[in-house]
Design an enzyme around this catalytic site. Sequence first.
Site, PDB file in Angstrom:
ATOM      1  CG  PHE A 150      -0.267   0.494   2.491  1.00  0.00           C
ATOM      2  CD1 PHE A 150      -0.177   1.856   2.772  1.00  0.00           C
ATOM      3  CD2 PHE A 150       0.320  -0.393   3.384  1.00  0.00           C
ATOM      4  CE1 PHE A 150       0.464   2.314   3.925  1.00  0.00           C
ATOM      5  CE2 PHE A 150       0.966   0.052   4.527  1.00  0.00           C
ATOM      6  CZ  PHE A 150       1.039   1.410   4.795  1.00  0.00           C
ATOM      7  CD  GLU A 177      -5.668  -6.548  -0.214  1.00  0.00           C
ATOM      8  OE1 GLU A 177      -4.553  -6.022  -0.409  1.00  0.00           O
ATOM      9  OE2 GLU A 177      -5.828  -7.526   0.537  1.00  0.00           O
ATOM     10  CB  SER A 227       4.801  -7.355   5.749  1.00  0.00           C
ATOM     11  OG  SER A 227       3.888  -8.337   5.323  1.00  0.00           O
ATOM     12  CB  CYS A 282      10.373  -0.079   2.688  1.00  0.00           C
ATOM     13  SG  CYS A 282      11.014   0.545   1.152  1.00  0.00           S
ATOM     14  CD  GLU A 384       8.359  -2.729   8.410  1.00  0.00           C
ATOM     15  OE1 GLU A 384       7.693  -3.751   8.186  1.00  0.00           O
ATOM     16  OE2 GLU A 384       8.874  -2.040   7.506  1.00  0.00           O
TER      17      GLU A 384
HETATM   18  P1  NAD Z   1       1.563  -6.597   3.074  1.00  0.00           P
HETATM   19  O1  NAD Z   1       2.597  -7.653   3.160  1.00  0.00           O
HETATM   20  O2  NAD Z   1       0.430  -6.631   4.029  1.00  0.00           O
HETATM   21  O3  NAD Z   1       0.866  -6.637   1.614  1.00  0.00           O
HETATM   22  C1  NAD Z   1       1.639  -6.596   0.430  1.00  0.00           C
HETATM   23  C2  NAD Z   1       0.859  -7.306  -0.676  1.00  0.00           C
HETATM   24  O4  NAD Z   1       0.675  -8.670  -0.319  1.00  0.00           O
HETATM   25  C3  NAD Z   1      -0.528  -6.717  -0.924  1.00  0.00           C
HETATM   26  O5  NAD Z   1      -0.774  -6.696  -2.309  1.00  0.00           O
HETATM   27  C4  NAD Z   1      -1.437  -7.705  -0.221  1.00  0.00           C
HETATM   28  O6  NAD Z   1      -2.711  -7.798  -0.809  1.00  0.00           O
HETATM   29  C5  NAD Z   1      -0.699  -9.027  -0.359  1.00  0.00           C
HETATM   30  N1  NAD Z   1      -0.968  -9.947   0.764  1.00  0.00           N
HETATM   31  C6  NAD Z   1      -1.201  -9.603   2.047  1.00  0.00           C
HETATM   32  N2  NAD Z   1      -1.395 -10.711   2.795  1.00  0.00           N
HETATM   33  C7  NAD Z   1      -1.271 -11.767   1.953  1.00  0.00           C
HETATM   34  C8  NAD Z   1      -1.359 -13.187   2.139  1.00  0.00           C
HETATM   35  N3  NAD Z   1      -1.606 -13.734   3.319  1.00  0.00           N
HETATM   36  N4  NAD Z   1      -1.167 -13.970   1.072  1.00  0.00           N
HETATM   37  C9  NAD Z   1      -0.912 -13.438  -0.143  1.00  0.00           C
HETATM   38  N5  NAD Z   1      -0.828 -12.107  -0.373  1.00  0.00           N
HETATM   39  C10 NAD Z   1      -1.001 -11.279   0.661  1.00  0.00           C
HETATM   40  O7  NAD Z   1       2.320  -5.190   3.112  1.00  0.00           O
HETATM   41  P2  NAD Z   1       1.699  -3.728   3.204  1.00  0.00           P
HETATM   42  O8  NAD Z   1       1.157  -3.504   4.559  1.00  0.00           O
HETATM   43  O9  NAD Z   1       0.832  -3.463   2.019  1.00  0.00           O
HETATM   44  O10 NAD Z   1       3.022  -2.841   3.002  1.00  0.00           O
HETATM   45  C11 NAD Z   1       3.886  -2.472   4.042  1.00  0.00           C
HETATM   46  C12 NAD Z   1       5.092  -3.394   4.115  1.00  0.00           C
HETATM   47  O11 NAD Z   1       5.798  -3.375   2.888  1.00  0.00           O
HETATM   48  C13 NAD Z   1       6.095  -2.950   5.169  1.00  0.00           C
HETATM   49  O12 NAD Z   1       6.567  -4.094   5.829  1.00  0.00           O
HETATM   50  C14 NAD Z   1       7.202  -2.309   4.355  1.00  0.00           C
HETATM   51  O13 NAD Z   1       8.480  -2.298   4.957  1.00  0.00           O
HETATM   52  C15 NAD Z   1       7.192  -3.165   3.144  1.00  0.00           C
HETATM   53  N6  NAD Z   1       7.827  -2.507   2.010  1.00  0.00           N
HETATM   54  C16 NAD Z   1       9.047  -2.964   1.623  1.00  0.00           C
HETATM   55  C17 NAD Z   1       9.705  -2.361   0.559  1.00  0.00           C
HETATM   56  C18 NAD Z   1      11.045  -2.866   0.107  1.00  0.00           C
HETATM   57  O14 NAD Z   1      11.463  -2.498  -0.974  1.00  0.00           O
HETATM   58  N7  NAD Z   1      11.725  -3.682   0.886  1.00  0.00           N
HETATM   59  C19 NAD Z   1       9.096  -1.285  -0.104  1.00  0.00           C
HETATM   60  C20 NAD Z   1       7.852  -0.850   0.324  1.00  0.00           C
HETATM   61  C21 NAD Z   1       7.216  -1.476   1.387  1.00  0.00           C
END
Ligand code: NAD
Length: 499
Positions: A150, A177, A227, A282, A384
């Site tokens: 997101f 979402e 994440s 991130c 985090e």
């Molecule tokens: P998230 O892991 O909740 O979701 C990321 C994606 O995974 C979304 O599209 C979501 O729909 C999908 N998803 C969520 N749960 C799932 C499941 N159980 N099975 C399959 N798909 C699933 O992350 P978020 O809250 O949207 O974003 C924040 C996180 O992203 C933080 O941890 C941040 O550090 C990380 N992030 C990392 C970078 C990087 O380059 N390392 C960059 C941006 C964000």
Amino acid sequence: MVRELSHYVDGQRIDGTSGRFSDVYDPCTGEVQARLPLASADEVRDAVANAEKGQLEWAAMNPQRRGRILLKFVDLVNQNMDELAKLLSSEHGKTFADAKGDIQRGIEVVEFSAGAPHLLKGEFSDNAGQGIDVHSLRQPLGVVAGITPFNFPAMIPLWKSGPALAAGNAFILKPSERDPSVPLRLAELYSEAGVPNGVFNVINGDKEAVDALLEDPRVKAIGFVGSTPIAQYIYATAAAHGKRAQCFGGAKNHMVIMPDADLDMAADALIGAGYGSAGERCMAISVAVPVGQETADALVDKLTERVKHLKVGHSLDKDSDFGPVVAASAKERIEGYIQSGVDEGATLVTDGRGLTVDGYDGGFWVGPTLFDNVTKDMKIYKEEIFGPVLSVLRAADYDEALRLCSEHEFGNGVAIFTRDGDSARDFASRVEVGMVGINVPIPVPIAYYTFGGWKASGFGDLNQHGADAFRFYTKTKTVTSRWPSGIRQGASFIMPAGS
Ligand code: NAD
């Protein structure tokens, strides 16, 4: 009025048919502003079939023409910048200016990707054996997918789709979402720029849609950002299904402040990098590591003074330094961490809980929070938080500071503030973290370098954007050739070798 959102397949918006939906909020008001269809596995499979068809036409086009279409897309994004940034702010909560930065850093990678003719060049060796030449080709993988978080709803979809499309693949994006409207608009702009139908698609959904992408043998590669637990799951599941995967996870970025640093510069950098975008980056700095008590005392004074003047407000208010966090659940999680810091004995210098913003009672507000005297064993240090919470962990000397950064579970970004070239050079060389800033607090590499964290911040062996992206989104074919006019040796029964 609640907007009805859709998927984007075969060059058009299509309604969902699964009967499942999720709500998209306005984080400034806490109200639902749109309803998002969540795709079933069948809807994903239909989109993949469609993408497979579109990919053939796209891959047959020469890379320079594909590059021109991408540059047209960049023009269109620029022409629509304000509308896109406003939409992005309204679903994410980051300020309008910050939303423009999100889009800008994304299109820089698309611009870079338009140089595909150069980036896709293979190698050639003349006369590798008697009368034998060898050359290599970089060919597209076919249909590839991106699953994105997101917090950068424009930048990360563009980091993934730009190189993937430039290399001749079809792309299926499964955005977050929470803020799917900008990805849908980007899909329309890709079509308007001339990307053929079926080549860039958006499938909205949750785990069901993601699993369908992971299991479908026609999807050849998965690029994930989100994440760490989900990154690990996606990496393992994609690999089990024979796919290429690069999965980037969470972070806990440290900034080391040496006694010789320009402390005002360091404090300003910490305020921007710790609290910008409500800490939902991130590459946000969430841990300040001043070296020596004197540095720590002076730094905490400077931070405290600056935090008092920060303005949290509506994302379209030009005076806001940062806006709300993305969701009610995020606010609750962050406030839980603040309580755990208090319970574990850290010094709460400023408390962001209970913040209200006039006229926006329902918004997901968390004010800037500063902890001092944080220690290694505390939950607020180990995990985090992903919110506007900055922890100060005091280090006795440089070696301890370096060890802290290197030993942390995450290894995304890190910074050192110093005037001493020797310390900076030693730090950059020895620290166990993927991206390093020297007097630069958020060292997000520019488009033509690569972006990727180490340890629990990244799974897979190639980074995002830069030359690595073209390696990830292509497969190499090596051709060894000899022509009849070359030397004839008759049948040979021994293994051909270079000698
Ligand atoms: P998230 O892991 O909740 O979701 C990321 C994606 O995974 C979304 O599209 C979501 O729909 C999908 N998803 C969520 N749960 C799932 C499941 N159980 N099975 C399959 N798909 C699933 O992350 P978020 O809250 O949207 O974003 C924040 C996180 O992203 C933080 O941890 C941040 O550090 C990380 N992030 C990392 C970078 C990087 O380059 N390392 C960059 C941006 C964000």
